[in-house]
Each structure stands twice: as C-alpha cells, then as structure tokens.
Design a protein around this motif. Structure first.
Motif, mmCIF file in Angstrom:
data_model
loop_
_atom_site.group_PDB
_atom_site.id
_atom_site.type_symbol
_atom_site.label_atom_id
_atom_site.label_comp_id
_atom_site.label_asym_id
_atom_site.label_seq_id
_atom_site.Cartn_x
_atom_site.Cartn_y
_atom_site.Cartn_z
ATOM 1 N N MET A 110 0.812 -1.208 0.000
ATOM 2 C CA MET A 110 0.000 0.000 0.000
ATOM 3 C C MET A 110 0.852 1.267 0.000
ATOM 4 O O MET A 110 0.457 2.290 -0.547
ATOM 5 C CB MET A 110 -0.945 -0.006 1.211
ATOM 6 N N SER A 111 2.008 1.194 0.645
ATOM 7 C CA SER A 111 2.901 2.351 0.669
ATOM 8 C C SER A 111 4.305 1.868 1.019
ATOM 9 O O SER A 111 4.455 0.939 1.822
ATOM 10 C CB SER A 111 2.431 3.393 1.695
ATOM 11 N N SER A 112 5.336 2.483 0.430
ATOM 12 C CA SER A 112 6.711 2.033 0.682
ATOM 13 C C SER A 112 7.694 3.164 0.402
ATOM 14 O O SER A 112 7.609 3.826 -0.630
ATOM 15 C CB SER A 112 7.046 0.826 -0.195
ATOM 16 N N THR A 113 8.600 3.387 1.341
ATOM 17 C CA THR A 113 9.673 4.364 1.116
ATOM 18 C C THR A 113 10.776 3.788 0.236
ATOM 19 O O THR A 113 11.668 4.508 -0.199
ATOM 20 C CB THR A 113 10.289 4.807 2.453
ATOM 21 N N ALA A 114 10.742 2.464 -0.006
ATOM 22 C CA ALA A 114 11.756 1.818 -0.839
ATOM 23 C C ALA A 114 11.404 1.868 -2.318
ATOM 24 O O ALA A 114 12.118 1.284 -3.140
ATOM 25 C CB ALA A 114 11.939 0.366 -0.400
ATOM 26 N N GLY A 115 10.280 2.524 -2.654
ATOM 27 C CA GLY A 115 9.899 2.640 -4.055
ATOM 28 C C GLY A 115 9.238 1.405 -4.617
ATOM 29 O O GLY A 115 9.194 1.227 -5.840
ATOM 30 N N LEU A 116 8.724 0.514 -3.748
ATOM 31 C CA LEU A 116 8.039 -0.681 -4.241
ATOM 32 C C LEU A 116 6.709 -0.282 -4.875
ATOM 33 O O LEU A 116 6.018 0.615 -4.382
ATOM 34 C CB LEU A 116 7.808 -1.664 -3.094
ATOM 35 N N PRO A 117 6.311 -0.921 -5.973
ATOM 36 C CA PRO A 117 5.113 -0.502 -6.718
ATOM 37 C C PRO A 117 3.827 -0.741 -5.921
ATOM 38 O O PRO A 117 3.642 -1.794 -5.302
ATOM 39 C CB PRO A 117 5.163 -1.361 -7.991
ATOM 40 N N TYR A 118 2.933 0.248 -5.970
ATOM 41 C CA TYR A 118 1.663 0.156 -5.253
ATOM 42 C C TYR A 118 0.819 -0.960 -5.840
ATOM 43 O O TYR A 118 0.712 -1.134 -7.048
ATOM 44 C CB TYR A 118 0.915 1.490 -5.354
ATOM 45 N N GLY A 119 0.209 -1.736 -4.935
ATOM 46 C CA GLY A 119 -0.713 -2.777 -5.344
ATOM 47 C C GLY A 119 -0.070 -4.105 -5.688
ATOM 48 O O GLY A 119 -0.773 -5.111 -5.815
ATOM 49 N N GLU A 120 1.273 -4.143 -5.836
ATOM 50 C CA GLU A 120 1.946 -5.399 -6.155
ATOM 51 C C GLU A 120 1.983 -6.299 -4.919
ATOM 52 O O GLU A 120 2.183 -5.819 -3.797
ATOM 53 C CB GLU A 120 3.367 -5.148 -6.640
ATOM 54 N N PRO A 121 1.817 -7.596 -5.095
ATOM 55 C CA PRO A 121 1.902 -8.506 -3.929
ATOM 56 C C PRO A 121 3.315 -8.500 -3.343
ATOM 57 O O PRO A 121 4.305 -8.494 -4.091
ATOM 58 C CB PRO A 121 1.551 -9.878 -4.520
ATOM 59 N N LEU A 122 3.395 -8.518 -2.042
ATOM 60 C CA LEU A 122 4.709 -8.555 -1.386
ATOM 61 C C LEU A 122 5.462 -9.829 -1.764
ATOM 62 O O LEU A 122 6.691 -9.807 -1.932
ATOM 63 C CB LEU A 122 4.525 -8.482 0.132
ATOM 64 N N MET A 123 4.751 -10.924 -1.923
ATOM 65 C CA MET A 123 5.399 -12.189 -2.243
ATOM 66 C C MET A 123 6.124 -12.118 -3.578
ATOM 67 O O MET A 123 7.161 -12.765 -3.772
ATOM 68 C CB MET A 123 4.370 -13.328 -2.270
ATOM 69 N N LYS A 124 5.603 -11.331 -4.506
ATOM 70 C CA LYS A 124 6.263 -11.174 -5.801
ATOM 71 C C LYS A 124 7.615 -10.499 -5.634
ATOM 72 O O LYS A 124 8.595 -10.861 -6.291
ATOM 73 C CB LYS A 124 5.369 -10.365 -6.745
ATOM 74 N N GLU A 125 7.665 -9.515 -4.739
ATOM 75 C CA GLU A 125 8.940 -8.838 -4.472
ATOM 76 C C GLU A 125 9.915 -9.764 -3.760
ATOM 77 O O GLU A 125 11.115 -9.735 -4.021
ATOM 78 C CB GLU A 125 8.697 -7.579 -3.626
#
Length: 517
Positions: free
Chosen positions: A210-225
């Motif tokens: 939902m939100s990230s200071t690391a620039g992770l894309p919004y809405g993407e599953p955490l497991m994918k990262e």
C-alpha cells in the motif's frame, strides 16, 4: 676492491629505519582492517536494533492515527442526535463536515440503516456494494479498510475507519466513518524512515503493497517482491503464513547484492502489516566516519610510537658508536705493534660468548663460520670475485714433536693473528675449522688478479719464523682455493677448496692452488 660500508661520512655506524617503517605500515594496515572488521560486526548488531527502533516508531504513529480515529467516531456515536429520527440526515452531515478539517480528515460521513451515505450538497449514495460496509452491518464490528480509490474522480486513495451506530437494544441504525488521507500515512513512513536512512513498507490485508519508502510498486503482492530476493533461513510462503497469522517476526535476505534485515508487526485494529528494513551497506556507511576517525587516531599513534622508537634506537646507536670506536682503537694498536709473542687473544676477544670463538686463536668456531658464511654468500655481487680458502699447517706435528705443545700453540696463535689481520683488512670471515685447519671466505674482490695477489701475500706471511723462548719456530701452510660461482653452495666450495689443498699437499706444499671446474 668493493666494500660493504655501513658507516656514515663522520665514521658513525648507521642503521636503516626502512624495515621499521615498513613494519609500522603493515601494523597500521592490520589495525585498519581490524577496525573495519569490527565495524562490520557492529553494523550487523545495529541492523537488528535499528530496524526494531524504526518499526516501533512507525507502528506507534500509525496506530495512534487509527486509535484516535476510532476514539473520535465512537465518541460521536454516543451522541443521541445520531439516533433521533426527527433530525434530518443532512443536519447530522453538516455537524460532521465541520469536524473534518479540524481533525485533518478527508471526510467524516453519516450512513443510515439502509447503508446510504449522506454528504452536504450532494445526493445520497448507496454504499451497500462496499465490502467493509457489509461486514460492519452484518457483524456490528468497527472496520478499518485498506487503501482504495474513492471520491468523485474515482482515483483518490484513502483509508476508511468506520464504527457502527448501536441503539439501546443493540440494533445497528447506521454508522459513522472517516476517510484518512493516503498521503498522511505515506508521510508517517517517510518521516520515520528518513531519520535513520532505512526503509518502511505498509502491507494491506491481502498482502499487497500500500505504501513504501523503498519505491516498491503500489498494489503489487509482497510475495512477488520476495521472489526477486534471496530470503535466508525461511521461505516466502512461510513468511506469508506468519503475516496472515498476525505474528510479529523478522528475516534476513539478500537484495541487490546487500544483506538486509527486516522486522515486521501487525497494526492493531487493522489487517495491515508494517515492514521495516535495514541493509548492511547503509548501516556500515552510517558508522564509517567514526571508524575512519578511530583508524586515523590509531595511525597517528603508530607514527608517534615509531618516532619515539627511532629516537630510542638512535640513542642506543650512539652508545654503539662509542663502543666500536674503542674496539677499533684497540685493534689499531694491536695491528700496528710488533707481532706479540705472548698475547692472550682469548682475553682480547672476550666480547664474544663462550663456544662462539676458538680459545687459542681468537677465530670463530666451525659452526659459527658455516652459519655466517651462508649469509655472506647471499650478499655476493656476481660482478666481483669471491673465494673460499682452505688452509692447513704443513708441519704442526713436527713443531709439537720438536718444541712441545707450547710451541705448537704459539704457531697456531701466530697463524690466527695473521688470519684476523686479513679478516679485518678484506672484510672477510675466518674460522679455525679444526686442529691445524683454517678456512677464510673473501667476497667482492675486484677480480681474480687481486685474489691471486692476496693469496701470494698470504702464503708468504704464513711461511715464517716465530721467536719463542729463545728458539726459532718455522711455520709453513698450504692453501686450497675455490672460486664462487653463481648458485654455488657452501658445501661445494669447501669440497673444491679441500680438493685443491690436497693437490698442493701432494706437490710440494707451502703454496696455493685454485680449483678449476
């Protein structure tokens, strides 16, 4: 003839401090490496503590915003006017609209028992299609949603906190809800992470970012990262199970070539999870200035100690200069006087330890010679001539038979005196090899012609008469010589010189022979 002179122009002995400074430099490098290694170990320990501190900070601020929203809505829900059917919905909405900017909400709204939302100036709209409204009216439990798009434009992101309106019979007559600005939560994460330089990420109830200071894309599953990172000690599936179970925990991973430590915790009254990550590179760079300062101070300390050591050694060398000067004066007096008949060389050379020198002649023993000669051979300059001389007294047995052992001792002392003179004159190395045998190593003579000149003079000096107790003792020696060749071992030189000596013994004695390879 080339000389290995270790004296300065004023005659004082000098010592090279280059090895000392090299050792100091190596020691400084070891200290630097140790400090950096200690910094790395400290960084590992700080990664955990800093991640926990960051998580505690972000969790406290996020939870505080949710708690104060729930508290506000429950306080409003206790007001009787929201249950009075005679109060028009629009009047209820106007009161709530006055509170929205004061408490910094996107909106605070009223929903009736038909799940219809009212707002000032707009037509009522049904929220029956909203999942969180269905759960609220079916369970009577307050709801905190993930971020979603709402509003007239359909793209504005917000978080919604809703509490039911329960009458005296505990029936749901509607609900109140407030919308928290999406950017407000983003700012909480950024401000907390910015103070430490680390990263914070907010995960929704479905495992989405939902939100990230690391620039992770919004809405993407955490497991994918996590699939793109190498998780250490666990698996992405196990992590997902722990997150769904709302259990706090941590894990290590390798991301973009750096070791990362991540701690996570559920936000109370929500389905959100906070993840705070600290990477090794950032942690190490954070303490690097302090490490460099410590390393610089250590280097200065090493330099200071080396300077003090140099001053101390210089002071000791002054004492050595005085001692050498005294010894040189003694040697000069001995070699300038007439050849002494009864000089006790064992007393003169008592500077050496027992067993290192021959008590009769004052020359070093065989073991000392073999040890020192190996070192001398390593210093040989191939452009010059070096040789080993094997000397044998031709008539020691005859002298002992004629004059007694005292006469033989006088003859050996005389030969030793001559050899010590040549040792001093040509920077050589001489030893009483055993009985009436002597060896002498001469290095870095100009050429073979100089060597022959030295040998001819030596043979004449060794062929002499010694006056002792009113008697004349004739002394004669034979000399075998081996020329040093590149890579030649000491044992080979001694064997060749012995072979040349044997030739002289078999062909007249009293002269020298250079071994020919």
């Amino acid at each position: 003839m080339n000389k290995n002179n270790q004296k300065s122009k004023d005659g004082n002995w000098q010592i090279s401090f280059s090895p000392i400074f090299r050792y100091v430099a190596v020691f400084c490098l070891l200290i630097f490496a140790t400090i950096m290694l200690g910094g790395a170990v400290l960084s590992f320990s700080q990664m955990k503590s800093n991640a926990q501190v960051l998580l505690s900070n972000v969790h406290a601020q996020t939870s505080q915003r949710i708690d104060e929203s729930i508290t506000l809505l429950e306080s409003l829900a206790s007001l009787p006017e929201f249950y009075d059917p005679n109060v028009p919905p629009i009047e209820k909405v106007k009161k709530l609209d006055q509170m929205s900017p004061y408490f910094d909400y996107l909106m605070i709204c009223y929903v009736d028992s038909n799940i219809t939302v009212y707002s000032d100036g707009s037509e009522p709209a049904s929220l029956a299609s909203r999942d969180y409204m269905q759960r609220l009216f079916s369970t009577g439990q307050r709801q905190v949603t993930d971020s979603f798009a709402a509003g007239a434009d359909g793209v504005t992101l917000n978080y919604t906190v809703a509490v039911p309106l329960l009458d005296a019979q505990n029936n749901i007559t509607g609900c109140l809800f407030c919308a928290i600005y999406f950017d407000e939560v983003v700012d909480i994460l950024k401000q907390s992470a910015a103070t430490s330089g680390y990263e914070a990420t907010l995960i929704g109830s479905q495992g989405q970012i939902m939100s990230s200071t690391a620039g992770l894309p919004y809405g993407e599953p955490l497991m994918k990262e996590l699939q793109n990172a190498r998780v250490i000690g666990t698996t992405p599936d196990k992590l997902q199970e722990q997150l769904l179970a709302a259990e706090p925990g941590d894990y290590w991973s390798l991301q973009n070539g750096s070791l990362v430590y991540t701690a996570y915790q559920r936000v109370e009254d929500t389905g959100w999870d906070l993840l705070c990550s600290v990477d090794f590179r950032t942690a190490f760079l954070g303490i690097l200035p302090s490490l460099l300062l410590v390393a610089a101070l250590a280097a200065l300390l090493c330099l200071g100690l080396s300077f003090l050591l140099r001053r101390y050694i210089a002071g000791q060398m002054h004492s050595v200069d005085l001692l050498v000067e005294s010894v040189e004066k003694l040697e000069k007096k001995l070699y300038q006087d007439e050849r002494p008949e009864n000089v006790d060389f064992n007393e003169i050379i008592r500077l050496t330890s027992d067993g290192l020198s021959d008590a009769l002649t004052g020359l070093v023993t065989r073991s000392v010679f073999l040890n020192q000669a190996e070192t001398q051979l390593q210093k040989i300059n191939p452009e010059y001539t070096s040789a080993l001389c094997f000397v044998d007294m031709d008539n020691l047995k005859s002298i002992n038979d004629t004059y007694g052992h005292y006469g033989g001792d006088v003859a050996l002392k005389n030969v030793g005196y001559i050899f010590r003179e040549y040792e001093k004159k040509y920077d050589g190395l001489v030893s009483r090899y055993g009985g009436d045998e002597f060896v002498m190593l001469l290095i870095n003579l100009d050429d073979e012609a100089e060597l022959r000149s030295v040998l001819e003079e030596l043979v004449l000096r060794l062929h002499s008469e010694i006056g002792s107790a009113g008697q004349q003792i004739n002394v004669q020696c034979s000399v075998g010589v081996s020329l040093c060749q590149p890579g030649m071992k000491l044992e080979k030189m001694i064997a060749d010189a012995d072979e040349a000596l044997y030739f002289v013994k078999q062909n007249g004695k009293g002269y020298y022979k250079i071994h020919q390879n």
